[in-house]
Design a protein around this motif. Structure first.
Motif, PDB file in Angstrom:
ATOM      1  N   TYR A   2     -27.862   4.542  15.973  1.00  0.00           N
ATOM      2  CA  TYR A   2     -26.454   4.238  16.179  1.00  0.00           C
ATOM      3  C   TYR A   2     -25.658   4.684  14.949  1.00  0.00           C
ATOM      4  O   TYR A   2     -26.071   4.458  13.819  1.00  0.00           O
ATOM      5  N   THR A   3     -24.510   5.314  15.195  1.00  0.00           N
ATOM      6  CA  THR A   3     -23.652   5.800  14.116  1.00  0.00           C
ATOM      7  C   THR A   3     -22.224   5.342  14.365  1.00  0.00           C
ATOM      8  O   THR A   3     -21.756   5.358  15.505  1.00  0.00           O
ATOM      9  N   PHE A   4     -21.550   4.953  13.277  1.00  0.00           N
ATOM     10  CA  PHE A   4     -20.162   4.508  13.381  1.00  0.00           C
ATOM     11  C   PHE A   4     -19.370   5.074  12.211  1.00  0.00           C
ATOM     12  O   PHE A   4     -19.796   4.982  11.058  1.00  0.00           O
ATOM     13  N   THR A   5     -18.203   5.641  12.514  1.00  0.00           N
ATOM     14  CA  THR A   5     -17.279   6.139  11.498  1.00  0.00           C
ATOM     15  C   THR A   5     -15.979   5.356  11.607  1.00  0.00           C
ATOM     16  O   THR A   5     -15.258   5.506  12.591  1.00  0.00           O
ATOM     17  N   PRO A   6     -15.684   4.495  10.635  1.00  0.00           N
ATOM     18  CA  PRO A   6     -14.429   3.745  10.708  1.00  0.00           C
ATOM     19  C   PRO A   6     -13.221   4.653  10.517  1.00  0.00           C
ATOM     20  O   PRO A   6     -13.276   5.622   9.760  1.00  0.00           O
ATOM     21  N   ARG A   7     -12.166   4.340  11.226  1.00  0.00           N
ATOM     22  CA  ARG A   7     -10.908   5.092  11.117  1.00  0.00           C
ATOM     23  C   ARG A   7      -9.822   4.137  10.613  1.00  0.00           C
ATOM     24  O   ARG A   7      -9.059   3.584  11.393  1.00  0.00           O
ATOM     25  N   PRO A   8      -9.741   3.949   9.294  1.00  0.00           N
ATOM     26  CA  PRO A   8      -8.737   3.011   8.770  1.00  0.00           C
ATOM     27  C   PRO A   8      -7.328   3.577   8.880  1.00  0.00           C
ATOM     28  O   PRO A   8      -7.123   4.790   8.961  1.00  0.00           O
ATOM     29  N   ASP A   9      -6.368   2.670   8.885  1.00  0.00           N
ATOM     30  CA  ASP A   9      -4.960   3.056   8.906  1.00  0.00           C
ATOM     31  C   ASP A   9      -4.584   3.564   7.516  1.00  0.00           C
ATOM     32  O   ASP A   9      -4.673   2.839   6.535  1.00  0.00           O
ATOM     33  N   ARG A  10      -4.175   4.806   7.413  1.00  0.00           N
ATOM     34  CA  ARG A  10      -3.916   5.427   6.117  1.00  0.00           C
ATOM     35  C   ARG A  10      -2.432   5.424   5.738  1.00  0.00           C
ATOM     36  O   ARG A  10      -2.060   5.996   4.729  1.00  0.00           O
ATOM     37  N   ARG A  11      -1.584   4.792   6.536  1.00  0.00           N
ATOM     38  CA  ARG A  11      -0.150   4.821   6.232  1.00  0.00           C
ATOM     39  C   ARG A  11       0.189   4.054   4.959  1.00  0.00           C
ATOM     40  O   ARG A  11       0.986   4.533   4.151  1.00  0.00           O
ATOM     41  N   LEU A  12      -0.388   2.876   4.763  1.00  0.00           N
ATOM     42  CA  LEU A  12      -0.067   2.070   3.587  1.00  0.00           C
ATOM     43  C   LEU A  12      -0.530   2.731   2.279  1.00  0.00           C
ATOM     44  O   LEU A  12       0.249   2.807   1.330  1.00  0.00           O
ATOM     45  N   PRO A  13      -1.772   3.254   2.195  1.00  0.00           N
ATOM     46  CA  PRO A  13      -2.129   3.936   0.951  1.00  0.00           C
ATOM     47  C   PRO A  13      -1.313   5.208   0.714  1.00  0.00           C
ATOM     48  O   PRO A  13      -0.996   5.539  -0.432  1.00  0.00           O
ATOM     49  N   PHE A  14      -0.957   5.914   1.769  1.00  0.00           N
ATOM     50  CA  PHE A  14      -0.132   7.105   1.610  1.00  0.00           C
ATOM     51  C   PHE A  14       1.236   6.729   1.039  1.00  0.00           C
ATOM     52  O   PHE A  14       1.754   7.403   0.136  1.00  0.00           O
ATOM     53  N   THR A  15       1.800   5.642   1.529  1.00  0.00           N
ATOM     54  CA  THR A  15       3.075   5.159   1.010  1.00  0.00           C
ATOM     55  C   THR A  15       2.942   4.742  -0.456  1.00  0.00           C
ATOM     56  O   THR A  15       3.822   5.032  -1.272  1.00  0.00           O
ATOM     57  N   ALA A  16       1.852   4.066  -0.794  1.00  0.00           N
ATOM     58  CA  ALA A  16       1.629   3.648  -2.183  1.00  0.00           C
ATOM     59  C   ALA A  16       1.516   4.855  -3.107  1.00  0.00           C
ATOM     60  O   ALA A  16       2.055   4.850  -4.221  1.00  0.00           O
ATOM     61  N   VAL A  17       0.842   5.897  -2.657  1.00  0.00           N
ATOM     62  CA  VAL A  17       0.718   7.115  -3.470  1.00  0.00           C
ATOM     63  C   VAL A  17       2.079   7.769  -3.657  1.00  0.00           C
ATOM     64  O   VAL A  17       2.430   8.202  -4.765  1.00  0.00           O
ATOM     65  N   LEU A  18       2.874   7.845  -2.597  1.00  0.00           N
ATOM     66  CA  LEU A  18       4.214   8.432  -2.721  1.00  0.00           C
ATOM     67  C   LEU A  18       5.097   7.637  -3.678  1.00  0.00           C
ATOM     68  O   LEU A  18       5.814   8.222  -4.505  1.00  0.00           O
ATOM     69  N   ILE A  19       5.030   6.318  -3.601  1.00  0.00           N
ATOM     70  CA  ILE A  19       5.849   5.484  -4.491  1.00  0.00           C
ATOM     71  C   ILE A  19       5.409   5.659  -5.943  1.00  0.00           C
ATOM     72  O   ILE A  19       6.237   5.828  -6.840  1.00  0.00           O
ATOM     73  N   CYS A  20       4.108   5.625  -6.184  1.00  0.00           N
ATOM     74  CA  CYS A  20       3.612   5.780  -7.564  1.00  0.00           C
ATOM     75  C   CYS A  20       3.932   7.157  -8.123  1.00  0.00           C
ATOM     76  O   CYS A  20       4.330   7.289  -9.285  1.00  0.00           O
ATOM     77  N   ALA A  21       3.769   8.196  -7.318  1.00  0.00           N
ATOM     78  CA  ALA A  21       4.069   9.548  -7.795  1.00  0.00           C
ATOM     79  C   ALA A  21       5.571   9.708  -8.052  1.00  0.00           C
ATOM     80  O   ALA A  21       5.970  10.320  -9.050  1.00  0.00           O
TER      81      ALA A  21
END
Length: 161
Positions: A2-21
């Motif tokens: 059995y194999t599983f690949t999680p697909r997390p929501d990447r919107r919040l970290p993307f927003t955090a990166v944009l704010i920090c940059a």
């Protein structure tokens, strides 16, 4: 098996990166006659760029694949890290070495020499905590499988005991 690949929501970290940059750029822009003020602003800008890099590296550029593979004796839990299309195995452990699996909570150990974190959720949400023991002592693995994989591991542990 059995194999599983999680697909997390990447919107919040993307927003955090944009704010920090953006903050880093804004702190580098001022030109002042006061040298000490300019030094402090640019130091803050470097810290903002560093925070953007750390968040991007951990939560945007890294993903994991969890799998349970059949072997001759007991199944193995294999965790692979994917970064820039390069896969590498970061954890391979026999299910015989696992003592328990439970839903993670606030009492889970955060850091330590034998606490491994293989999650990419930001902020960290529901996860499972594996507790195991090998020749070097007790260890903990934090990861985010789906319910089916957790049931497979739990069924093997209940069958083992």
């Amino acid at each position: 098996m059995y194999t599983f690949t999680p697909r997390p929501d990447r919107r919040l970290p993307f927003t955090a990166v944009l704010i920090c940059a953006s903050l880093g750029i804004a702190l580098f822009l001022p030109i002042s006659d006061n040298g000490s003020l300019l030094l402090w602003l640019r130091t803050g800008g470097l810290w903002a760029f560093f925070a953007a890099f750390v968040v991007a590296d951990k939560f945007l550029l890294t993903s994991y694949v969890y799998s349970v593979e059949e072997t001759d004796s007991a199944p193995d839990l294999v965790i692979e890290e994917i970064r820039f299309r390069r896969r590498r195995t970061v954890c391979r452990i026999s299910l015989d070495e696992i003592i328990s699996i439970k839903k993670g909570d606030k009492t889970a150990p955060r850091r330590g020499p034998r606490v491994y974190n293989y999650r990419t959720e930001f902020p960290s949400r529901g996860f499972y905590l594996l507790r195991g023991e090998d020749a070097d002592g007790e260890f903990f693995i934090k990861f985010a499988p789906d319910a089916k994989m957790a049931d497979i591991i739990d069924a093997f542990l209940s069958q083992k005991n």
